[in-house]
Design an enzyme around this catalytic site. Structure first.
Site, PDB file in Angstrom:
ATOM      1  N   ASP A   1      71.055  82.175  71.639  1.00 55.94           N
ATOM      2  CA  ASP A   1      71.276  82.327  70.217  1.00 55.94           C
ATOM      3  C   ASP A   1      72.418  83.116  69.974  1.00 55.94           C
ATOM      4  O   ASP A   1      72.782  83.875  70.678  1.00 55.94           O
ATOM      5  CB  ASP A   1      69.835  83.067  69.496  1.00 55.94           C
ATOM      6  CG  ASP A   1      68.827  82.411  69.649  1.00 55.94           C
ATOM      7  OD1 ASP A   1      68.742  81.328  69.974  1.00 55.94           O
ATOM      8  OD2 ASP A   1      67.629  82.989  68.975  1.00 55.94           O
TER       9      ASP A   1
ATOM     10  N   ASP B   1      60.369  83.810  71.385  1.00 58.87           N
ATOM     11  CA  ASP B   1      60.448  82.328  71.349  1.00 58.87           C
ATOM     12  C   ASP B   1      61.281  81.727  72.492  1.00 58.87           C
ATOM     13  O   ASP B   1      61.334  80.495  72.474  1.00 58.87           O
ATOM     14  CB  ASP B   1      60.882  81.831  69.883  1.00 58.87           C
ATOM     15  CG  ASP B   1      62.284  82.313  69.846  1.00 58.87           C
ATOM     16  OD1 ASP B   1      62.765  83.342  69.856  1.00 58.87           O
ATOM     17  OD2 ASP B   1      63.350  81.525  68.835  1.00 58.87           O
TER      18      ASP B   1
ATOM     19  N   HIS C   1      68.135  74.388  68.307  1.00 57.06           N
ATOM     20  CA  HIS C   1      67.541  75.524  67.509  1.00 57.06           C
ATOM     21  C   HIS C   1      67.591  75.568  66.084  1.00 57.06           C
ATOM     22  O   HIS C   1      68.227  76.155  65.281  1.00 57.06           O
ATOM     23  CB  HIS C   1      68.302  76.854  68.262  1.00 57.06           C
ATOM     24  CG  HIS C   1      67.474  78.130  68.028  1.00 57.06           C
ATOM     25  ND1 HIS C   1      67.723  78.997  66.949  1.00 57.06           N
ATOM     26  CD2 HIS C   1      66.654  78.843  68.822  1.00 57.06           C
ATOM     27  CE1 HIS C   1      66.876  80.302  66.973  1.00 57.06           C
ATOM     28  NE2 HIS C   1      66.252  79.882  68.124  1.00 57.06           N
TER      29      HIS C   1
ATOM     30  N   HIS D   1      67.905  85.180  76.631  1.00 57.14           N
ATOM     31  CA  HIS D   1      67.702  86.573  76.014  1.00 57.14           C
ATOM     32  C   HIS D   1      66.216  86.778  75.899  1.00 57.14           C
ATOM     33  O   HIS D   1      65.276  85.712  76.265  1.00 57.14           O
ATOM     34  CB  HIS D   1      68.491  86.734  74.780  1.00 57.14           C
ATOM     35  CG  HIS D   1      67.915  85.757  73.465  1.00 57.14           C
ATOM     36  ND1 HIS D   1      67.818  84.558  73.418  1.00 57.14           N
ATOM     37  CD2 HIS D   1      67.419  86.250  72.313  1.00 57.14           C
ATOM     38  CE1 HIS D   1      67.397  84.015  72.363  1.00 57.14           C
ATOM     39  NE2 HIS D   1      67.079  85.085  71.595  1.00 57.14           N
TER      40      HIS D   1
HETATM   41 ZN    ZN Z   1      66.645  85.121  69.448  1.00 56.62          ZN
END
Ligand code: ZN
Length: 310
Positions: free
Chosen positions: A211, A67, A269, A63
């Site tokens: 994420d 980051d 993450h 995405h």
């Molecule tokens: Zn994200």
């Protein structure tokens, strides 16, 4: 196949963890490396490894949050300085191509190699004779994909002695049998490939998720996978924040792996709110749900051999 975690932090870099990037080393399989996400300073992390940027064949972006992509322009530029000539294919959501091309144009960065962009939608995004890669949308605050990488079955070994006993002459006919073809001998007799080869071996399945909060598509992508890499930005005590921010907890990641009947889970993450002392607890909580859970740290390498972790 080896996964090399280059950045395992959430949101911004910390002293312990850089922003997201994972290298999938396919050196034995195809002599190349696939990169999943490219957070800021990924190329600095690569300097501490044996990874050669020109060997990077494909980059998959989950995405467009910074980051996960801010390291791209620098890495693309260095790949050029370091003599990269082969086409690089970049897979990612709509908008990625525009951002990269604008950045390269405004900074007058000229690359020595062509980039092929593939705008990801759900379904099969890549297939060749060795691999098939599927993408599905996850549940984050902007469109975010998870990727499932399946290696196709590997040809069995040729049983040379047996083939020779059946009258197959040394030479190209042996190669055909190994490739799965049946052959006809000069005598008119047919030799069947399956009679002179060992059974095909199953390939590996690795699922790398961007994420996401807990969602069904993560489970679909992870079904039966040898390795699932799942984010674990929050834990039980901060669970109320996870869904609001489009993230998952360590226990939710373990739940996905369990429901998917996956073999191994890697937590990734990890938020900087967790101190080094908290990590054992995070891992333990996940293991209560899914025992074969491991934690990714920057520099962690995980190898699969014959579908087993080594
Ligand atoms: Zn994200």
């Amino acid at each position: 196949m080896k996964l090399h975690f280059l950045g395992t932090g959430a949101g911004m870099p910390s002293k312990e963890r850089n922003t997201s990037s994972i290298a999938m080393k396919l050196l034995e399989e195809r002599g190349t490396i696939w990169l999943f996400d490219c957070g800021e300073a990924t190329q600095h992390q690569i300097l501490h490894t044996t990874i050669k940027p020109r060997k990077i064949e494909k980059i998959f972006i989950t995405h467009l949050h910074g980051d996960h992509i801010f390291g791209l322009p620098g890495l693309l530029s260095s790949r050029s300085f370091l003599g990269g000539e082969d086409t690089l294919t970049i897979y990612g959501p709509v908008g990625l191509k525009n951002w990269i091309e604008t950045t390269l144009a405004l900074t007058t960065t000229h690359l020595s190699y062509p980039i092929k962009y593939v705008e990801v939608t759900e379904g099969i995004i890549f297939e060749d004779e060795q691999f098939i890669v599927r993408a599905m949308l996850l549940a984050h605050v902007i469109p975010c994909y998870g990727y499932r990488i399946e290696q196709k079955p590997l040809l069995g070994e040729l049983l040379v002695e047996k083939a020779l006993t059946l009258g197959v002459p040394k030479g190209p006919l042996l190669g055909k049998l190994k490739q799965g073809e049946n052959i006809v001998l000069a005598s008119g007799e047919t030799v069947y490939s399956m009679d002179v080869t060992s059974p095909a071996k199953e390939g590996f399945i690795v699922t790398i998720l961007g994420d996401t909060k807990l969602c069904d598509n993560a489970i679909h992508l992870a079904e039966g996978a040898d390795i699932v890499v799942h984010e674990a930005t929050f834990d039980a005590e901060t669970k109320h924040l996870a869904a609001n921010y489009g993230h998952a907890t360590n226990v939710e990641a373990a739940t996905v792996a369990k429901k998917a009947k996956a073999k191994n889970l890697i937590l990734n993450h990890i938020s900087a709110r967790f101190l080094p002392n908290d990590l054992a607890k995070l891992l333990q909580q996940a293991r209560e749900v899914f025992p074969t859970t491991y934690m990714a740290n920057d520099g962690t390498q995980i190898e699969l051999k014959n579908k087993e972790l080594v």
